[in-house]
Write an enzyme that holds these catalytic residues in place. Structure first.
Site, PDB file in Angstrom:
ATOM      1  N   HIS A  14       0.879  -1.192   0.000  1.00 41.45           N
ATOM      2  CA  HIS A  14       0.000   0.000   0.000  1.00 41.45           C
ATOM      3  C   HIS A  14       0.907   1.228   0.000  1.00 41.45           C
ATOM      4  O   HIS A  14       1.481   1.583   1.027  1.00 41.45           O
ATOM      5  CB  HIS A  14      -0.896   0.000   1.242  1.00 41.45           C
ATOM      6  CG  HIS A  14      -1.848   1.164   1.287  1.00 41.45           C
ATOM      7  ND1 HIS A  14      -3.188   1.006   1.549  1.00 41.45           N
ATOM      8  CD2 HIS A  14      -1.664   2.490   1.111  1.00 41.45           C
ATOM      9  CE1 HIS A  14      -3.788   2.187   1.535  1.00 41.45           C
ATOM     10  NE2 HIS A  14      -2.876   3.108   1.278  1.00 41.45           N
ATOM     11  N   HIS A  16       1.590   5.361  -1.658  1.00 42.67           N
ATOM     12  CA  HIS A  16       1.213   6.547  -2.445  1.00 42.67           C
ATOM     13  C   HIS A  16       2.472   7.141  -3.067  1.00 42.67           C
ATOM     14  O   HIS A  16       3.349   7.627  -2.347  1.00 42.67           O
ATOM     15  CB  HIS A  16       0.549   7.598  -1.547  1.00 42.67           C
ATOM     16  CG  HIS A  16      -0.740   7.115  -0.955  1.00 42.67           C
ATOM     17  ND1 HIS A  16      -1.951   7.278  -1.577  1.00 42.67           N
ATOM     18  CD2 HIS A  16      -0.985   6.426   0.179  1.00 42.67           C
ATOM     19  CE1 HIS A  16      -2.905   6.724  -0.835  1.00 42.67           C
ATOM     20  NE2 HIS A  16      -2.342   6.195   0.235  1.00 42.67           N
ATOM     21  N   LYS A 100      -9.249  -0.508  -5.790  1.00 40.69           N
ATOM     22  CA  LYS A 100      -9.298   0.171  -4.501  1.00 40.69           C
ATOM     23  C   LYS A 100     -10.664   0.779  -4.273  1.00 40.69           C
ATOM     24  O   LYS A 100     -11.185   1.512  -5.111  1.00 40.69           O
ATOM     25  CB  LYS A 100      -8.240   1.284  -4.479  1.00 40.69           C
ATOM     26  CG  LYS A 100      -8.270   2.144  -3.240  1.00 40.69           C
ATOM     27  CD  LYS A 100      -7.665   1.454  -2.037  1.00 40.69           C
ATOM     28  CE  LYS A 100      -7.903   2.243  -0.764  1.00 40.69           C
ATOM     29  NZ  LYS A 100      -6.726   2.374   0.080  1.00 40.69           N
ATOM     30  N   HIS A 137     -10.460   0.900   1.941  1.00 38.72           N
ATOM     31  CA  HIS A 137     -10.266   1.894   3.002  1.00 38.72           C
ATOM     32  C   HIS A 137     -11.469   1.770   3.918  1.00 38.72           C
ATOM     33  O   HIS A 137     -12.568   2.216   3.568  1.00 38.72           O
ATOM     34  CB  HIS A 137     -10.154   3.319   2.428  1.00 38.72           C
ATOM     35  CG  HIS A 137      -9.875   4.339   3.493  1.00 38.72           C
ATOM     36  ND1 HIS A 137      -8.677   5.006   3.601  1.00 38.72           N
ATOM     37  CD2 HIS A 137     -10.631   4.770   4.542  1.00 38.72           C
ATOM     38  CE1 HIS A 137      -8.708   5.805   4.659  1.00 38.72           C
ATOM     39  NE2 HIS A 137      -9.892   5.677   5.244  1.00 38.72           N
ATOM     40  N   HIS A 175      -4.618  -0.837   5.944  1.00 37.02           N
ATOM     41  CA  HIS A 175      -4.159  -0.063   7.109  1.00 37.02           C
ATOM     42  C   HIS A 175      -5.102  -0.177   8.307  1.00 37.02           C
ATOM     43  O   HIS A 175      -5.682   0.808   8.751  1.00 37.02           O
ATOM     44  CB  HIS A 175      -3.902   1.410   6.745  1.00 37.02           C
ATOM     45  CG  HIS A 175      -4.927   2.078   5.865  1.00 37.02           C
ATOM     46  ND1 HIS A 175      -6.278   2.045   6.119  1.00 37.02           N
ATOM     47  CD2 HIS A 175      -4.787   2.792   4.722  1.00 37.02           C
ATOM     48  CE1 HIS A 175      -6.905   2.720   5.178  1.00 37.02           C
ATOM     49  NE2 HIS A 175      -6.029   3.169   4.321  1.00 37.02           N
ATOM     50  N   ASP A 248       1.416   2.624   3.552  1.00 32.14           N
ATOM     51  CA  ASP A 248       0.580   3.814   3.369  1.00 32.14           C
ATOM     52  C   ASP A 248       1.442   5.078   3.437  1.00 32.14           C
ATOM     53  O   ASP A 248       0.965   6.132   3.864  1.00 32.14           O
ATOM     54  CB  ASP A 248      -0.569   3.864   4.389  1.00 32.14           C
ATOM     55  CG  ASP A 248      -1.679   4.811   3.961  1.00 32.14           C
ATOM     56  OD1 ASP A 248      -1.689   5.264   2.799  1.00 32.14           O
ATOM     57  OD2 ASP A 248      -2.555   5.107   4.806  1.00 32.14           O
TER      58      ASP A 248
HETATM   59  O1  DOR Z   1      -3.318   9.241   5.796  1.00 33.79           O
HETATM   60  C1  DOR Z   1      -3.702   8.961   4.682  1.00 33.79           C
HETATM   61  N1  DOR Z   1      -3.181   9.562   3.581  1.00 33.79           N
HETATM   62  N2  DOR Z   1      -4.662   8.071   4.544  1.00 33.79           N
HETATM   63  C2  DOR Z   1      -5.235   7.811   3.375  1.00 33.79           C
HETATM   64  O2  DOR Z   1      -6.122   7.016   3.343  1.00 33.79           O
HETATM   65  C3  DOR Z   1      -4.830   8.545   2.159  1.00 33.79           C
HETATM   66  C4  DOR Z   1      -3.482   9.065   2.272  1.00 33.79           C
HETATM   67  C5  DOR Z   1      -3.163  10.098   1.222  1.00 33.79           C
HETATM   68  O3  DOR Z   1      -3.402   9.843   0.040  1.00 33.79           O
HETATM   69  O4  DOR Z   1      -2.645  11.147   1.574  1.00 33.79           O
HETATM   70 ZN    ZN Z   2      -3.356   5.070   1.602  1.00 33.76          ZN
END
Ligand code: DOR
Ligand code: ZN
Length: 347
Positions: A14, A16, A100, A137, A175, A248
């Site tokens: 997971h 970003h 997702k 999520h 998460h 995450d």
């Molecule tokens: O803390 C987070 N940041 N939780 C999420 O679900 C998304 C993520 C984000 O994309 O910044």
């Molecule tokens: Zn995330």
């Protein structure tokens, strides 16, 4: 005394990566230690179709520095208009490894997510048929539900009914942050997995709120009470196949974190493996770190484990991590565990 620990190269289930300058800055931080990652699709605009995912994958590979090996495992952002035929083709070609589900409004760039589950029924049935995992999520967005209860309420009111209505659907609870999440993950068979972040193994809600507000510890789902952190520690270090690492790691520019309405996300890509070694050692479970970071995820996703290895080294002196990384004109704060860490990655 120096201790070393060699693992199969870990994967991040997971992650970003964002896009543009931010992606260029954060991608090497992950690729340095991880062989593969499940790439979250919550860009602006989101990665909705197979064509979007193919284009995003090409941008990631183009941004990868020479000499680094890293395989982005692409996901699609489920919307009420997602076309089952597009999902089927994206999975069949090997391009897409999961879909997702963001409940609309749950987190960063989730407004295009799902409000009415009846509208995504055909996609979910197709996914159950072909075995394509749904990454969820798991928080309700109902304003009346307290933010600290949103995961537990989601499990009872959305996740469990959804799984019962869609037999065979393979689900990753993303998460997880609560004892209820751990317990529910354990109630499933091999069609149910759960990712756990590094930061939720380290912080509880006091770290965010006691003694002054700490925006760099704010993420979603928000960290809960200490008893929940301990339940997550026990799950992650148990070696059980259903629990695996999903960092995450979610970079935001500092100016948007240190803000009157600060963004959610902890940026942990840089020091995650060192922090995990510390956590697993503290819990007497160093021998189970490989299961959590390198074996259980591929097991759930039905992918081969990595042949390459990663070696962690414990030194006398505390490791030094950068406080921030630079992304174009922006700074991004690296997650600070708040205690000295002695583990580094061997070159
Ligand atoms: O803390 C987070 N940041 N939780 C999420 O679900 C998304 C993520 C984000 O994309 O910044
Ligand atoms: Zn995330």
């Amino acid at each position: 005394m120096t201790t070393t620990l060699t693992l199969r190269r870990p994967d991040d289930w997971h992650l970003h990566l964002r896009d543009g300058e931010m992606m260029k800055a954060v991608l090497p931080e992950s690729a340095r230690h991880f062989a593969r990652a499940i790439i979250m699709p919550n860009l602006v605009p989101p990665v909705v179709t197979a064509a979007d995912a193919a284009a995003y994958r090409a941008r990631i590979l183009a941004a990868l520095p020479d000499g680094m090996a890293f395989e982005p495992l692409m996901t699609l952002y489920l919307t009420e208009d997602t076309d089952p035929a597009d999902v089927r083709a994206a999975a069949a070609s090997g391009l897409v490894k999961a879909v997702k589900l963001y409940p609309a409004g749950a987190t960063t760039n989730s407004h295009g997510g799902v409000r009415d589950f009846a509208k995504v029924r055909a996609v979910l049935e197709l996914m159950a048929e072909i075995g394509l995992p749904l990454c969820i999520h798991g928080e309700v967005t109902t304003p009346e539900v307290d933010i600290f209860d949103r995961e537990a309420v989601f499990i009872d009111t959305v996740l469990d009914p959804l799984r019962r209505a869609t037999p065979g659907l393979r689900v990753v609870m993303e998460h997880i942050t609560t004892g209820q999440g751990v317990e529910y993950a354990r109630s499933g068979g091999d069609d149910l997995g759960a990712t756990i972040t590094t930061h939720h193994l380290i912080i509880n809600r006091n770290h965010i709120l006691a003694g002054g507000i700490k925006p760099h510890y704010y993420c979603l789902p928000v960290a809960k009470r200490e008893e929940h952190r301990l339940a997550l520690r026990a799950a992650a270090t148990s070696g059980e196949a259903r629990f695996f690492l999903g960092t995450d790691s979610a970079p935001h520019p500092d100016r948007l974190k240190e803000h009157a309405c600060g963004c959610a996300g902890c940026f942990t890509a840089t020091n995650t493996m060192s922090l995990l070694a510390h956590v697993f050692e503290e819990d007497g479970a160093l021998d189970r770190l490989e299961a959590f970071a390198s074996l259980n995820g591929p097991g759930f996703y039905r992918l081969p484990v990595n042949e390459a290895r990663l070696t962690l080294v414990k030194g006398e002196a505390p490791a030094e991590f950068p406080a921030k990384i630079t992304a174009g004109a922006e700074a991004v704060t690296v997650f600070d565990p708040g205690f000295p860490v002695h583990w580094t990655i061997a070159p």
